[in-house]
Enzyme design. Structure first.
Site, PDB file in Angstrom:
ATOM      1  N   LYS A  67      -7.194  -7.102   4.490  1.00  0.00           N
ATOM      2  CA  LYS A  67      -5.784  -6.691   4.470  1.00  0.00           C
ATOM      3  C   LYS A  67      -5.024  -7.619   5.398  1.00  0.00           C
ATOM      4  CE  LYS A  67      -3.100  -3.493   2.649  1.00  0.00           C
ATOM      5  NZ  LYS A  67      -3.194  -2.801   1.357  1.00  0.00           N
TER       6      LYS A  67
ATOM      7  N   ASP B 279       1.629  -5.385  -1.192  1.00  0.00           N
ATOM      8  CA  ASP B 279       1.556  -4.021  -0.651  1.00  0.00           C
ATOM      9  C   ASP B 279       3.012  -3.677  -0.298  1.00  0.00           C
ATOM     10  OD1 ASP B 279      -0.394  -1.820   0.315  1.00  0.00           O
ATOM     11  OD2 ASP B 279       0.824  -2.095   2.088  1.00  0.00           O
TER      12      ASP B 279
HETATM   13  P1  NDP Z   1       6.805  -0.107  -1.885  1.00  0.00           P
HETATM   14  O1  NDP Z   1       7.264  -0.968  -0.774  1.00  0.00           O
HETATM   15  O2  NDP Z   1       7.076  -0.533  -3.278  1.00  0.00           O
HETATM   16  O3  NDP Z   1       7.405   1.377  -1.710  1.00  0.00           O
HETATM   17  C1  NDP Z   1       7.154   2.140  -0.578  1.00  0.00           C
HETATM   18  C2  NDP Z   1       8.000   3.412  -0.679  1.00  0.00           C
HETATM   19  O4  NDP Z   1       7.606   4.291   0.369  1.00  0.00           O
HETATM   20  C3  NDP Z   1       9.491   3.150  -0.501  1.00  0.00           C
HETATM   21  O5  NDP Z   1      10.227   4.048  -1.282  1.00  0.00           O
HETATM   22  C4  NDP Z   1       9.688   3.433   0.998  1.00  0.00           C
HETATM   23  O6  NDP Z   1      10.991   3.838   1.344  1.00  0.00           O
HETATM   24  C5  NDP Z   1       8.755   4.600   1.170  1.00  0.00           C
HETATM   25  N1  NDP Z   1       8.377   4.712   2.576  1.00  0.00           N
HETATM   26  C6  NDP Z   1       7.851   3.754   3.375  1.00  0.00           C
HETATM   27  N2  NDP Z   1       7.689   4.234   4.618  1.00  0.00           N
HETATM   28  C7  NDP Z   1       8.111   5.522   4.591  1.00  0.00           C
HETATM   29  C8  NDP Z   1       8.162   6.557   5.551  1.00  0.00           C
HETATM   30  N3  NDP Z   1       7.758   6.348   6.814  1.00  0.00           N
HETATM   31  N4  NDP Z   1       8.637   7.773   5.157  1.00  0.00           N
HETATM   32  C9  NDP Z   1       9.035   7.987   3.897  1.00  0.00           C
HETATM   33  N5  NDP Z   1       9.016   7.036   2.936  1.00  0.00           N
HETATM   34  C10 NDP Z   1       8.553   5.841   3.278  1.00  0.00           C
HETATM   35  O7  NDP Z   1       5.236   0.105  -1.634  1.00  0.00           O
HETATM   36  P2  NDP Z   1       4.123   0.550  -2.666  1.00  0.00           P
HETATM   37  O8  NDP Z   1       4.689   1.543  -3.603  1.00  0.00           O
HETATM   38  O9  NDP Z   1       3.465  -0.655  -3.182  1.00  0.00           O
HETATM   39  O10 NDP Z   1       3.062   1.238  -1.690  1.00  0.00           O
HETATM   40  C11 NDP Z   1       3.148   2.619  -1.340  1.00  0.00           C
HETATM   41  C12 NDP Z   1       1.812   3.058  -0.754  1.00  0.00           C
HETATM   42  O11 NDP Z   1       0.772   2.844  -1.718  1.00  0.00           O
HETATM   43  C13 NDP Z   1       1.350   2.323   0.513  1.00  0.00           C
HETATM   44  O12 NDP Z   1       0.600   3.208   1.309  1.00  0.00           O
HETATM   45  C14 NDP Z   1       0.420   1.248  -0.056  1.00  0.00           C
HETATM   46  O13 NDP Z   1      -0.511   0.793   0.924  1.00  0.00           O
HETATM   47  C15 NDP Z   1      -0.259   2.055  -1.141  1.00  0.00           C
HETATM   48  N6  NDP Z   1      -0.893   1.263  -2.181  1.00  0.00           N
HETATM   49  C16 NDP Z   1      -0.165   0.370  -2.914  1.00  0.00           C
HETATM   50  C17 NDP Z   1      -0.772  -0.356  -3.909  1.00  0.00           C
HETATM   51  C18 NDP Z   1      -0.006  -1.256  -4.814  1.00  0.00           C
HETATM   52  O14 NDP Z   1      -0.608  -1.747  -5.787  1.00  0.00           O
HETATM   53  N7  NDP Z   1       1.275  -1.494  -4.589  1.00  0.00           N
HETATM   54  C19 NDP Z   1      -2.226  -0.266  -4.132  1.00  0.00           C
HETATM   55  C20 NDP Z   1      -2.874   0.776  -3.373  1.00  0.00           C
HETATM   56  C21 NDP Z   1      -2.214   1.471  -2.414  1.00  0.00           C
HETATM   57  P3  NDP Z   1      11.976   2.826   2.134  1.00  0.00           P
HETATM   58  O15 NDP Z   1      12.441   1.854   1.107  1.00  0.00           O
HETATM   59  O16 NDP Z   1      13.042   3.711   2.674  1.00  0.00           O
HETATM   60  O17 NDP Z   1      11.136   2.191   3.223  1.00  0.00           O
END
Ligand code: NDP
Length: 443
Positions: A127, A167
């Protein structure tokens, strides 16, 4: 807990001071693995297998200097944690967020070892990322940052060494800038990153993979319990990549999605989201409150989605976003399943409450493995110079998620037929890595 558990976890705490997320992730995994080792493979204790697996093979930390649009010098910190290469090249995403630190990246890299093992693909665990905040930056600033980041990272990665992906904060745009700089420095068009655009080496279904995979896993859990997703009410947190595609797939399976959220607040749409509504959320540029101006719905500033009555909760935002009280509220409101799209979204205390209530619980390392699985398929396509059709990749994703589910059942079912998916995922992921590490000697 055994005396080995106590000495092992004390050692992890002592060697990794000020790294609470990493310690949390290691403890959660070894709580299941140590009893398994003590019963089935005692020799692993003398071989210090857990001490080895919890120590990164390599940690790279570097300075990233770049110029903003006003020509001011900016300095960030970049990292790559190369955690374990027993099963294949290091594989895992890059996260760009001001919350990034070594503890968070080590926890994510550690989880990645088991997740990648569960996919059945030849992938090690890693990572990386930076404390760079992409929010509010121009495209040119993002590009200059990515180019500077890759100017150091390129010497540590390679298509058979370490293959990063996206990510939080790293999507197709960032992967494009990173890939362009790698190619310029190495003069080599190779599958060194996944999540590329489909016209330049990317795989179909990669953007959808984590969200779709999560729903394939949940669908299989319900099938295992003679139930289905039809008509089920779902709360989702997050409004990013994983949340969006989880919601889209949930709708297509006949469920009703009533929330999405971000770090500012939650939209509660009692009538349920449609594809059109979700696309509108995407167009709001994080300003979720605007949604209520177009659709009858409520916006709850500063609130998480876990207070709304649902059958299934899908945390898809970030680590530790669902705490003990949230778990109690969900269960009191009749929630029958919590499945993690995000990495480690439930706190250790929340997991205890969920397991005690014996509702369905799908841990992230199993349920969100679809993203890395399709990344693994992207690597295969790059190696043979082919691009597989959407249907072919989607079918393989579904099969991988079903196989992961069945591995969890195999290792997690007790003599009364109760399935602990967390235990199943931890042991199922561990066994393969441990076998490979043992076979490869003391390295
Ligand atoms: P994105 O950046 O596309 O989206 C993240 C979302 O989570 C945004 O809406 C963001 O809101 C919100 N968010 C982040 N921090 C917080 C917080 N502290 N409280 C509330 N909402 C929050 O990321 P992904 O969708 O790619 O990833 C989401 C999760 O999934 C992570 O844990 C990632 O590690 C995991 N993951 C992702 C994969 C992938 O293929 N993308 C694969 C496996 C796991 P805001 O814009 O306001 O920050």
């Amino acid at each position: 807990m055994s005396s080995y558990f106590k000495t092992f976890t004390a050692g992890v705490e002592q060697r990794n001071p000020h790294q609470p997320e990493f310690i949390q992730a290691v403890k959660e995994v070894v709580e299941d693995i140590i009893p398994y080792i003590e019963e089935h493979a005692k020799e692993l204790i003398d071989q210090k297998l857990l001490e080895r697996i919890s120590e990164p093979e390599r940690v790279i930390s570097f300075r990233v200097t770049w110029l903003d649009d006003k020509n001011r010098v900016q300095v960030n910190r970049g990292y790559r944690v190369q955690m374990n290469s027993a099963l294949g090249p290091y594989k895992g995403g890059l996260r760009f967020s001001p919350t990034v630190n070594l503890s968070i990246l080590k926890f994510l890299a550690f989880e990645q070892i088991f997740k990648n093992s569960l996919t059945g693909l030849p992938l090690g665990g890693g990572k990386g990322g930076s404390d760079f905040d992409p929010k509010g930056k121009s495209d040119n600033e993002i590009m200059r940052f990515c180019q500077s980041f890759m100017t150091e990272l390129f010497r540590h990665i390679g298509s058979e060494t370490d293959v990063p992906a996206g990510d939080i904060g790293v999507g197709e745009r960032e992967i494009g800038f990173l890939f362009g700089q790698y190619k310029r420095l190495q003069n080599n068009f190779t599958g060194v990153l996944t999540g590329k655009g489909p016209s330049w080496g990317g795989s179909y279904i990669r953007p959808e993979a984590t969200g779709f995979g999560l729903l394939y896993f949940v669908e299989r859990m319900f099938y295992e319990n003679q139930n289905s997703l039809k008509g089920k009410v779902i709360t989702i947190s997050g409004a990013g990549n994983v949340a969006y595609y989880a919601a889209i797939k949930a709708l297509s399976l006949g469920a009703k999605v009533i929330t999405v959220s971000n770090s500012n607040g939650t939209i509660y749409d009692e009538n349920g989201f449609t594809v059109e509504k979700l696309d509108y959320v995407n167009s709001l540029n994080r300003n979720l409150a605007e949604y209520t101006k177009r659709y009858p719905a409520e916006y709850h500033e500063g609130k998480k989605p876990w207070g709304f009555k649902c059958d299934i909760a899908l945390p898809c935002a970030t680590q530790n976003e669902l705490d003990e009280q949230d778990a109690k509220t969900l269960i009191a409101n009749g929630c029958m399943c919590i499945a993690e799209g995000a990495n480690m979204p439930s706190t250790a205390e929340a997991i205890k409450v969920i397991l005690k209530a014996k509702i369905l619980y799908a841990p992230g390392k199993a349920a969100n493995a679809g993203g890395v699985a399709v990344s693994g398929l992207e690597m295969s396509q790059n190696r043979i110079g082919q691009q597989w059709s959407t249907d072919k990749v989607d079918a393989r994703l579904k099969k991988i998620m079903h196989d992961i589910h069945d591995t969890c059942v195999h290792y997690g079912k007790d003599s009364n037929g109760v399935i602990n998916y967390l235990k199943g995922a931890n042991i199922g992921g561990f066994v393969k890595v441990a076998d490979a590490m043992r076979a490869q000697g003391v390295v």
